[in-house]
Design a protein around this motif. Structure first.
Motif, PDB file in Angstrom:
ATOM      1  N   PHE A   1      42.764 -10.435  18.882  1.00  0.00           N
ATOM      2  CA  PHE A   1      42.293 -10.451  17.641  1.00  0.00           C
ATOM      3  C   PHE A   1      40.962  -9.365  17.786  1.00  0.00           C
ATOM      4  O   PHE A   1      40.023  -9.751  18.468  1.00  0.00           O
TER       5      PHE A   1
ATOM      6  N   ARG B   1      39.356 -10.536  11.854  1.00  0.00           N
ATOM      7  CA  ARG B   1      39.711  -9.883  12.912  1.00  0.00           C
ATOM      8  C   ARG B   1      41.394  -9.512  12.905  1.00  0.00           C
ATOM      9  O   ARG B   1      42.070 -10.545  12.489  1.00  0.00           O
ATOM     10  N   LEU B   2      41.864  -8.255  13.132  1.00  0.00           N
ATOM     11  CA  LEU B   2      43.158  -7.960  13.098  1.00  0.00           C
ATOM     12  C   LEU B   2      43.835  -8.254  14.452  1.00  0.00           C
ATOM     13  O   LEU B   2      43.296  -8.158  15.581  1.00  0.00           O
ATOM     14  N   LEU B   3      45.011  -8.967  14.216  1.00  0.00           N
ATOM     15  CA  LEU B   3      45.875  -8.991  15.542  1.00  0.00           C
ATOM     16  C   LEU B   3      46.499  -7.538  15.882  1.00  0.00           C
ATOM     17  O   LEU B   3      47.223  -7.059  15.159  1.00  0.00           O
TER      18      LEU B   3
ATOM     19  N   LEU C   1      45.192 -11.377   9.746  1.00  0.00           N
ATOM     20  CA  LEU C   1      43.865 -11.432  10.071  1.00  0.00           C
ATOM     21  C   LEU C   1      43.646 -12.692  10.224  1.00  0.00           C
ATOM     22  O   LEU C   1      44.064 -13.622   9.396  1.00  0.00           O
ATOM     23  N   ARG C   2      42.550 -13.021  11.129  1.00  0.00           N
ATOM     24  CA  ARG C   2      41.993 -14.305  11.494  1.00  0.00           C
ATOM     25  C   ARG C   2      40.257 -14.023  11.365  1.00  0.00           C
ATOM     26  O   ARG C   2      39.975 -13.268  12.270  1.00  0.00           O
TER      27      ARG C   2
ATOM     28  N   THR D   1      53.767 -12.185  20.247  1.00  0.00           N
ATOM     29  CA  THR D   1      52.407 -12.983  20.460  1.00  0.00           C
ATOM     30  C   THR D   1      52.587 -14.394  20.692  1.00  0.00           C
ATOM     31  O   THR D   1      51.559 -14.993  20.873  1.00  0.00           O
TER      32      THR D   1
ATOM     33  N   GLU E   1      46.024 -19.552  19.833  1.00  0.00           N
ATOM     34  CA  GLU E   1      45.689 -18.361  20.542  1.00  0.00           C
ATOM     35  C   GLU E   1      47.045 -17.418  20.981  1.00  0.00           C
ATOM     36  O   GLU E   1      48.063 -18.054  21.428  1.00  0.00           O
TER      37      GLU E   1
END
Length: 135
Positions: A105, A17-19, A13-14, A57, A93
């Protein structure tokens, strides 16, 4: 299939927001999921989590611990998936790699607009990830 496979999933989470990644290979080709894959012989689950995150990623992360376990059984597969919380270093990113076609995300509404692998939303809700995501 002579025995279940150990799978690993990465929960990052960032800013709420979930990856997630769009899968480029079966199972789930074209669908969105958390990064992950199969555990390789000779690696620990934590090592596999770090490897899968980097491969799919390009991000470097530190495993924090188990988020939850999911089990997926089909006519040709039985996978026991260990999903781990992972902290990602810095604000790099993500870039799609390995079998990921795309990576992003996403907030809750953005996630729900995507074609998801079966039961992902249920898993996120059951294991407290959903509550940490941006509405």
């Amino acid at each position: 299939m002579d025995h279940p496979t150990i799978g690993i999933g990465v929960i990052v989470l960032r800013d709420g927001r979930l990856l997630v990644v769009q899968r480029g290979r079966p199972p789930g080709r074209g669908l969105w999921a958390v990064p992950g894959g199969r555990l390789e012989v000779g690696e620990t689950i934590a090592e596999g989590v770090v490897r899968e995150l980097a491969e799919e990623t390009g991000l470097v992360g530190t495993p924090r611990g188990l988020c939850g376990i999911a089990e997926r059984i089909g006519p040709d597969h039985h996978i026991v998936i260990h999903d781990w919380w992972v902290d990602v270093e810095g604000d790099a990113e993500p870039v799609a790699g390995d079998d990921a076609v795309a990576v992003a995300f996403v907030s809750r509404p953005e996630l729900l607009a995507l074609p998801l692998v079966p039961l992902l939303e249920d898993f996120l809700r059951e294991h407290g990830v959903w509550d940490l995501m941006r509405p």
